[in-house]
Write an enzyme that holds these catalytic residues in place. Structure first.
Site, PDB file in Angstrom:
ATOM      1  N   GLY A  74      17.868  18.710  11.899  1.00 37.89           N
ATOM      2  CA  GLY A  74      16.544  19.072  12.411  1.00 37.89           C
ATOM      3  C   GLY A  74      15.795  17.862  12.915  1.00 37.89           C
ATOM      4  O   GLY A  74      14.956  17.955  13.824  1.00 37.89           O
ATOM      5  N   ALA A  75      16.092  16.700  12.323  1.00 38.36           N
ATOM      6  CA  ALA A  75      15.383  15.485  12.728  1.00 38.36           C
ATOM      7  C   ALA A  75      15.689  15.135  14.186  1.00 38.36           C
ATOM      8  O   ALA A  75      14.860  14.531  14.871  1.00 38.36           O
ATOM      9  CB  ALA A  75      15.752  14.333  11.801  1.00 38.36           C
ATOM     10  N   GLY A  91     -18.787   8.094  -2.099  1.00 39.90           N
ATOM     11  CA  GLY A  91     -19.240   9.488  -2.081  1.00 39.90           C
ATOM     12  C   GLY A  91     -18.853  10.154  -0.773  1.00 39.90           C
ATOM     13  O   GLY A  91     -17.906   9.754  -0.090  1.00 39.90           O
ATOM     14  N   GLY A  92     -19.649  11.141  -0.395  1.00 39.28           N
ATOM     15  CA  GLY A  92     -19.367  11.879   0.841  1.00 39.28           C
ATOM     16  C   GLY A  92     -19.394  10.987   2.056  1.00 39.28           C
ATOM     17  O   GLY A  92     -18.832  11.339   3.102  1.00 39.28           O
TER      18      GLY A  92
END
Ligand code: HXC
Length: 514
Positions: free
Chosen positions: A404-405, A171-172
């Site tokens: 870009g790398a 859960g949370g």
């Protein structure tokens, strides 16, 4: 009542604490292959160094018969201890007490420990083994979780936080580990999920086991939530001890390398690059031959293997390593690798751990899956993380640094301190063949023998750019070095940057693309 009786009472209470939720529940815990919270702390801390606080805290719930179900400590052991002489705060949930569920009192104990850890600037390790919110207490328990989440975030970047998930975490409740820096899990006995198999079946009809849904393999290999998994609790606890040493600012004792070791390492490094520029080689071997012996510790090794992240030591000092891995997907950057790298860079930067980047990257992974999956947004995370980091930063380009790398992978332009390249480095917008096809298209098409012309132009482009010397001539590289010199240069880098100071712009906080 005299002093003797007072002493006896304390002694009895201490003994009662050892019983936790009862002997039969301890036996059940053992039968499942799990240790108790106290046994775990015993294995985690240096002998005799654990100081427990709030051992006599009890819950004050009066509903559903809880007034008769009180246990000393209320299902969580808190305090501090030492790991290899370094102080660390701890909390360990005790499944034998009401399933380790979190009541208001239980939460208050953990929060108090967190506040002390933050004030005293010590790392904190949380051992989770809990059925979640104490159902009897309703919203009060939810409030307790929220108080903890708030402190997880207050602690972020102030003290290193590690979560050891050693049982259910549902859960949370999963959000407390998720807000910490690292998560380790134990195979088969630990599970993390937001909604359990029963809810999933009701809502979607899908039948799935706890293991497939939230077991350690799922989270290390698919979701990327968890950094490392271990076959048993003892090895997970040993790893937590090791983690403490790596994130500590104090260096470990370094024994200078034997001359024969130095020579062997030089031989490995100088001989590792294949003649064929597209053949893979082992970046792990490069790392092993550069850093202190057996000091490399890889994080998240089971996901995005095309980017290696982890820690190693240089003369005893911890450094963070981010390295393209030519043995997987040729070392490209993709969505998973970018996210993995960005988070690791940010952790190291937050805790003053210098960064060493090894670059052999043909670019970002092409494909509609990647574009639709948000490679622009995720790739930007890695770029952002490097740009904002102010720790000493070093880069070694071993072979390809394309497109870009090249910029993203800790280039000079984005603030790296010492940029090195091996003679085999190729720094270009793209590979020679792709480049030649685009810029010499008309020459190739109109040639008598287009294939031959393409070869010729590819070779011309390669001669021009497939080397480190143009970048070196522009000052984008500080030095071109023989592979065997890598360790010496990096150690020197650590020394010269030891007092590096960068004043970031004044702002509330940046807005990293999430
Ligand atoms: C109170 C709990 C409890 C809980 C377990 N126990 N979970 N008591 N609150 N959340 C008690 C059980 O009643 C039992 O007590 C003892 O702990 C051991 O539990 P078992 O069920 O016997 O253990 P096991 O078979 O190993 O199963 C473990 C389990 C199961 C899978 C975790 O206990 C379970 O499903 N628990 C409930 C999980 C859950 O729904 N929690 C709330 C989630 S919501 P006795 O005395 O009978 O032996 C949540 C939200 C957080 O946590 C939100 C934060 C924002």
């Amino acid at each position: 009542m005299g002093v003797t009786a007072d002493f006896d009472l304390l002694q009895q209470k201490r003994e009662k604490l050892q019983e936790a939720g009862g002997l039969s529940r301890i036996a059940h815990q053992h039968k499942q292959g799990k240790l108790t919270a106290r046994e775990r702390i015993h294995l985690l801390c240096d002998a005799g160094t654990f100081f427990e606080i709030d051992a006599f805290v009890e819950h004050d719930c009066q509903d559903f018969g809880m007034e008769n179900r009180r246990f000393l400590g209320d299902g969580v052991i808190t305090g501090w201890g030492q790991i290899e002489g370094r102080r660390v705060y701890l909390f360990a949930q005790d499944f034998t007490v009401l399933g380790g569920s979190l009541s208001a009192a239980h939460a208050k104990k953990i929060c108090k420990t967190y506040k002390m850890a933050i004030q005293n600037r010590c790392p904190i390790i949380g051992l989770s083994d809990s059925g979640g919110a104490r159902i009897h207490e309703g919203v009060v328990s939810l409030g307790g979780y929220a108080d903890l989440f708030y402190l997880n975030v207050q602690a972020s970047g102030v003290i290193p936080q590690l979560s050891l998930v050693m049982g259910p975490c549902a859960g949370g409740a999963v959000y407390s580990p998720a807000l910490t820096d690292f998560i380790f899990m134990v195979d088969h006995t630990s599970h993390m999920f937001i909604t359990g198999p029963d809810v999933i079946q009701t809502v979607t009809g899908e039948v799935i086991s706890f293991e497939d849904l939230g077991g350690s393999m799922t989270h290390t290999q698919e979701s990327g939530v968890v950094d490392l998994r271990f076959p048993d609790e003892i090895s997970a606890l040993q790893a937590a001890r090791k983690w403490c040493e790596y994130v500590s600012p104090e260096p470990t004792v370094f024994v200078p390398l034997d001359e024969t070791v130095v020579v062997e390492r030089q031989r490995i490094l100088n001989g590792i690059m294949p003649d064929n520029r597209t053949s893979p080689y082992s970046m792990h071997k490069v790392i092993e031959a550069v850093f202190d012996p057996e000091s490399f510790w890889e994080m998240k090794p089971e996901i995005a293997g095309n980017l290696i992240v982890g820690w190693a030591r240089l003369e005893g000092k911890t450094v963070g390593i981010i390295a393209n891995n030519p043995e997987q997907l040729a070392g490209v950057l993709d969505v998973e690798a970018s996210v993995k790298g960005a988070r690791f860079v940010r952790f190291c930067d937050a805790f003053q751990i210098p960064l060493v980047t090894f670059v052999d990257v043909p670019g970002f992974l092409p494909g509609s899956d990647q574009e639709r999956g948000g490679i622009i947004r995720h790739g930007a995370k890695l770029l952002y993380a490097f740009c904002e980091s102010t720790v000493p930063r070093f880069t070694v380009i071993t072979r390809k640094a394309y497109g870009g790398a090249y910029d993203v992978m800790n280039s000079k332009h984005i603030g790296a301190d010492l940029n090195l390249a091996w003679p085999s480095a190729e720094i270009a917008v793209m590979g020679a063949q792709g480049a030649a096809k685009i810029i010499f298209r008309s020459e190739i098409q109109s040639a008598e023998d287009p294939k031959e012309k393409e070869k010729e132009m590819t070779a011309a482009y390669a001669v021009k750019f497939e080397n480190p010397y143009i970048a070196a001539a522009k000052g984008f590289l500080d030095a071109v070095i023989f592979p065997e010199e890598t360790r010496r240069y990096l150690i020197e880098g650590l020394h010269v940057c030891a007092d590096k100071t960068v004043t970031p712009p004044i702002r509330k906080h940046g807005n990293i693309p999430l």
